[in-house]
Design a protein around this motif. Structure first.
Motif, PDB file in Angstrom:
ATOM      1  N   ALA A  87      95.685  57.635  -9.518  1.00 32.05           N
ATOM      2  CA  ALA A  87      95.132  56.436 -10.167  1.00 32.05           C
ATOM      3  C   ALA A  87      93.639  56.601 -10.401  1.00 32.05           C
ATOM      4  N   ALA A  88      92.941  57.210  -9.444  1.00 31.08           N
ATOM      5  CA  ALA A  88      91.502  57.448  -9.582  1.00 31.08           C
ATOM      6  C   ALA A  88      91.217  58.438 -10.714  1.00 31.08           C
ATOM      7  N   ARG A  89      92.034  59.476 -10.831  1.00 32.26           N
ATOM      8  CA  ARG A  89      91.860  60.444 -11.920  1.00 32.26           C
ATOM      9  C   ARG A  89      92.015  59.766 -13.271  1.00 32.26           C
ATOM     10  N   ARG A  90      93.010  58.904 -13.356  1.00 32.07           N
ATOM     11  CA  ARG A  90      93.273  58.195 -14.611  1.00 32.07           C
ATOM     12  C   ARG A  90      92.104  57.295 -14.990  1.00 32.07           C
ATOM     13  N   ALA A  91      91.379  56.785 -13.975  1.00 33.08           N
ATOM     14  CA  ALA A  91      90.256  55.878 -14.216  1.00 33.08           C
ATOM     15  C   ALA A  91      88.933  56.621 -14.395  1.00 33.08           C
ATOM     16  N   GLY A  92      88.952  57.948 -14.320  1.00 30.96           N
ATOM     17  CA  GLY A  92      87.739  58.716 -14.546  1.00 30.96           C
ATOM     18  C   GLY A  92      86.831  58.871 -13.343  1.00 30.96           C
ATOM     19  N   ALA A  93      87.370  58.725 -12.141  1.00 34.03           N
ATOM     20  CA  ALA A  93      86.545  58.881 -10.930  1.00 34.03           C
ATOM     21  C   ALA A  93      86.084  60.328 -10.787  1.00 34.03           C
ATOM     22  N   GLU A  94      84.892  60.486 -10.219  1.00 35.37           N
ATOM     23  CA  GLU A  94      84.336  61.818  -9.980  1.00 35.37           C
ATOM     24  C   GLU A  94      84.382  62.206  -8.505  1.00 35.37           C
ATOM     25  N   VAL A  95      84.420  61.201  -7.644  1.00 40.97           N
ATOM     26  CA  VAL A  95      84.432  61.421  -6.195  1.00 40.97           C
ATOM     27  C   VAL A  95      85.532  60.550  -5.598  1.00 40.97           C
ATOM     28  N   PHE A  96      86.210  61.084  -4.596  1.00 40.05           N
ATOM     29  CA  PHE A  96      87.238  60.303  -3.901  1.00 40.05           C
ATOM     30  C   PHE A  96      87.028  60.452  -2.404  1.00 40.05           C
ATOM     31  N   LEU A  97      86.811  59.315  -1.712  1.00 38.60           N
ATOM     32  CA  LEU A  97      86.657  59.289  -0.261  1.00 38.60           C
ATOM     33  C   LEU A  97      88.003  59.002   0.381  1.00 38.60           C
ATOM     34  N   VAL A  98      88.364  59.783   1.398  1.00 39.80           N
ATOM     35  CA  VAL A  98      89.700  59.677   1.985  1.00 39.80           C
ATOM     36  C   VAL A  98      89.598  59.848   3.501  1.00 39.80           C
ATOM     37  N   PRO A  99      90.451  59.177   4.279  1.00 41.80           N
ATOM     38  CA  PRO A  99      90.480  59.438   5.725  1.00 41.80           C
ATOM     39  C   PRO A  99      90.688  60.929   5.982  1.00 41.80           C
ATOM     40  N   ALA A 100      89.947  61.467   6.950  1.00 43.19           N
ATOM     41  CA  ALA A 100      89.945  62.915   7.180  1.00 43.19           C
ATOM     42  C   ALA A 100      91.340  63.473   7.410  1.00 43.19           C
ATOM     43  N   ALA A 101      92.195  62.714   8.095  1.00 46.08           N
ATOM     44  CA  ALA A 101      93.534  63.206   8.404  1.00 46.08           C
ATOM     45  C   ALA A 101      94.396  63.382   7.161  1.00 46.08           C
ATOM     46  N   GLU A 102      93.996  62.773   6.044  1.00 42.34           N
ATOM     47  CA  GLU A 102      94.799  62.830   4.824  1.00 42.34           C
ATOM     48  C   GLU A 102      94.104  63.608   3.703  1.00 42.34           C
ATOM     49  N   TYR A 103      93.117  64.405   4.087  1.00 43.95           N
ATOM     50  CA  TYR A 103      92.359  65.178   3.104  1.00 43.95           C
ATOM     51  C   TYR A 103      93.251  66.133   2.323  1.00 43.95           C
ATOM     52  N   ALA A 104      94.111  66.882   3.018  1.00 42.22           N
ATOM     53  CA  ALA A 104      94.945  67.890   2.350  1.00 42.22           C
ATOM     54  C   ALA A 104      95.835  67.257   1.291  1.00 42.22           C
ATOM     55  N   GLU A 105      96.413  66.109   1.607  1.00 37.42           N
ATOM     56  CA  GLU A 105      97.283  65.426   0.644  1.00 37.42           C
ATOM     57  C   GLU A 105      96.495  65.005  -0.586  1.00 37.42           C
ATOM     58  N   ALA A 106      95.288  64.464  -0.360  1.00 35.93           N
ATOM     59  CA  ALA A 106      94.462  64.034  -1.487  1.00 35.93           C
ATOM     60  C   ALA A 106      94.041  65.215  -2.346  1.00 35.93           C
ATOM     61  N   ARG A 107      93.650  66.292  -1.704  1.00 33.82           N
ATOM     62  CA  ARG A 107      93.145  67.454  -2.444  1.00 33.82           C
ATOM     63  C   ARG A 107      94.236  68.107  -3.289  1.00 33.82           C
ATOM     64  N   SER A 108      95.485  67.983  -2.862  1.00 27.51           N
ATOM     65  CA  SER A 108      96.577  68.660  -3.561  1.00 27.51           C
ATOM     66  C   SER A 108      96.778  68.152  -4.982  1.00 27.51           C
ATOM     67  N   VAL A 109      96.308  66.938  -5.285  1.00 23.70           N
ATOM     68  CA  VAL A 109      96.497  66.378  -6.632  1.00 23.70           C
ATOM     69  C   VAL A 109      95.177  65.973  -7.282  1.00 23.70           C
ATOM     70  N   ALA A 110      94.051  66.329  -6.664  1.00 25.55           N
ATOM     71  CA  ALA A 110      92.754  65.811  -7.096  1.00 25.55           C
ATOM     72  C   ALA A 110      92.251  66.428  -8.393  1.00 25.55           C
ATOM     73  N   GLY A 111      92.660  67.657  -8.702  1.00 25.58           N
ATOM     74  CA  GLY A 111      92.146  68.288  -9.915  1.00 25.58           C
ATOM     75  C   GLY A 111      90.635  68.404  -9.862  1.00 25.58           C
ATOM     76  N   PRO A 112      89.931  67.872 -10.868  1.00 24.96           N
ATOM     77  CA  PRO A 112      88.469  68.015 -10.914  1.00 24.96           C
ATOM     78  C   PRO A 112      87.709  67.072  -9.987  1.00 24.96           C
ATOM     79  N   ILE A 113      88.395  66.114  -9.366  1.00 26.74           N
ATOM     80  CA  ILE A 113      87.705  65.153  -8.503  1.00 26.74           C
ATOM     81  C   ILE A 113      87.254  65.833  -7.210  1.00 26.74           C
TER      82      ILE A 113
END
Length: 340
Positions: free
Chosen positions: A298-324
Motif C-alpha cells: 500500500a505504501a509503494r502504491r502511494a509513493g512512499a520513500e521510507v517505511f518504518l517497521v517493527p524490527a521483528a518484521e523487517y525481513a517480511e517488509a523488505r521482501s516486497v519493498a522494492g525501491p522503498i
C-alpha cells in the motif's frame, strides 16, 4: 458434384454449433455468478489504503504538517469465486475465519474491538510522543481487559472475553504494556495470571508457544485486549479526527506525527514521504503487528520513500519493498534517530 442445398445444410450446422457455444457460455457465466454469491468461510487480506496522518491529528488545537502515511490492510470475506482468483492477486493472503475472528465474535464485534484498540493506540501515541519531547507524562490503568481470543491461541479456553488481567508472572498488570512485557519475557514458559472474571478474582496458568513466531508478546498469541481505564494526562492537548481504520498498528506513525508538531519547524520527515506500521506502547516501545506485506505494498502504491517497521518484521517488509528504504525500529527513539 455438390448437391444444390449443401450450402444451406452447412449453414444450419454452423448455427447449431454457435447455439451450443452460446449455451455453454451461458452455463459457465451462470456458474461464475453463483460462485461469487456463495460465501467460502475464508477472508482475503489485501493491501489497503495509505492515509495521510496530518489531517487526523491536532496538537494544541493546530493541525499538523509532515508527510507521514498510516498504512492499512483491506479485509473482506471471500466468496468461492474470489477464493479461486486469490492466488493471482498480488499481495493477497487467505485466512480461515477461525484464525481471523475470536471465538464467538461477530464481524460487528470484531469492528468494535478494532475501534477500541485504535483509540488506545492513539492515546498511547500521544503519551509516548510527549514523553519523548521531554514532558513529564505518566500512563496508568486498572489491568488488561480481554476483548477476544482467536481459536488456536494457547490461551483459548483459559482466558475469555471480559476477563481483566491484573497480574502476570507475579507482577502487577496495570497497563496492557505490562502484560505484553510479561508474555515477551516468559521465554515460552507458562505464565501465571490473576484475572477478575464476573467480579471474582481467579488464578489461571496460561501456556505460551514453545517456539513463538517472529512477533513477540501479545502479538504472537492471537489475543485482543485493551487497558482497562487507560489514562494519560497530557501537558499539551492532542485530539484525533475519526478515520476509516481500526486496530492498534497506526500507533507508531501517530506518535511521529505528534512529535513532529511538538518538535518545532524542522519536520521529521523532511521532504520525504514516510510510511510505516507498528504498535506503540506508552513507554515508547514499538510492538509487532500483522499484515506487514500488504501495508508495504500500500505504501509503494502511494509513493512512499521510507517505511518504518517493527524490527521483528523487517525481513517480511523488505521482501516486497522494492525501491522503498525499510527501517527496522524497536523504539520511538530509534525511529526519530533514523529519520534525522
Amino acid at each position: 458434384m455438390v448437391p444444390p442445398d449443401s450450402e444451406s445444410l452447412s449453414g444450419k450446422r454452423s448455427w447449431k454449433r454457435v447455439g451450443r457455444s452460446l449455451a455453454a457460455g451461458t452455463v459457465v457465466a451462470a456458474l461464475l455468478v453463483a460462485l461469487h454469491a456463495v460465501p467460502s468461510g475464508y477472508y482475503l487480506v489485501r493491501p489497503g489504503l495509505a492515509l495521510a496522518a496530518a489531517p487526523l491529528v491536532r496538537v494544541d488545537g493546530v493541525a499538523g504538517a509532515g508527510r507521514f502515511l498510516i498504512t492499512t490492510v483491506a479485509v473482506r470475506e471471500a466468496s468461492l469465486g474470489q477464493l479461486l482468483w486469490a492466488p493471482f492477486w498480488p499481495g493477497t493472503d487467505v485466512a480461515p475465519r477461525a484464525a481471523f475472528l475470536p471465538e464467538g465474535q461477530t464481524i460487528v464485534g470484531f469492528r468494535a474491538a478494532m475501534q477500541a484498540e485504535m483509540e488506545e493506540s492513539q492515546a498511547a501515541a500521544a503519551c509516548a510522543a510527549e514523553r519523548q519531547a521531554g514532558y513529564g507524562v505518566v500512563a496508568d490503568g486498572r489491568g488488561a481487559r480481554v476483548l477476544g481470543v482467536v481459536a488456536g491461541s494457547p490461551w483459548a479456553g483459559r482466558v475469555q472475553a471480559g476477563d481483566v488481567i491484573i497480574a502476570a508472572g507475579g507482577a502487577p498488570v496495570r497497563l496492557l504494556e505490562d502484560l505484553d512485557r510479561a508474555v515477551a519475557g516468559a521465554g515460552g514458559k507458562a505464565l501465571d495470571l490473576a484475572v477478575v472474571r464476573a467480579g471474582r478474582r481467579e488464578s489461571i496458568r496460561a501456556p505460551l508457544p514453545p517456539q513463538p513466531d517472529r512477533r513477540a508478546g501479545l502479538a504472537a498469541l492471537g489475543v485482543e485486549a485493551v487497558t482497562e481505564g487507560f489514562s494519560c494526562r497530557l501537558p499539551v492537548p492532542v485530539t484525533f479526527s475519526p478515520a476509516q481504520v481500526g486496530g492498534p498498528s497506526g500507533g507508531l506513525v501517530f506518535a511521529l506525527q505528534i512529535l513532529d508538531a511538538l518538535d518545532g519547524p524542522a519536520p521529521l520527515a523532511g521532504d520525504r514521504v514516510v510510511a510505516g506500521t507498528g504498535l506503540i506502547w506508552p513507554s515508547g516501545r514499538v510492538g509487532s503487528v500483522g499484515g506487514v506485506r500488504q501495508k508495504v505494498l500500500a505504501a509503494r502504491r502511494a509513493g512512499a520513500e521510507v517505511f518504518l517497521v517493527p524490527a521483528a518484521e523487517y525481513a517480511e517488509a523488505r521482501s516486497v519493498a522494492g525501491p522503498i528504504r525499510v527501517i527496522p525500529v524497536r523504539t520511538l527513539v530509534e525511529a526519530v534517530a533514523a529519520l534525522r
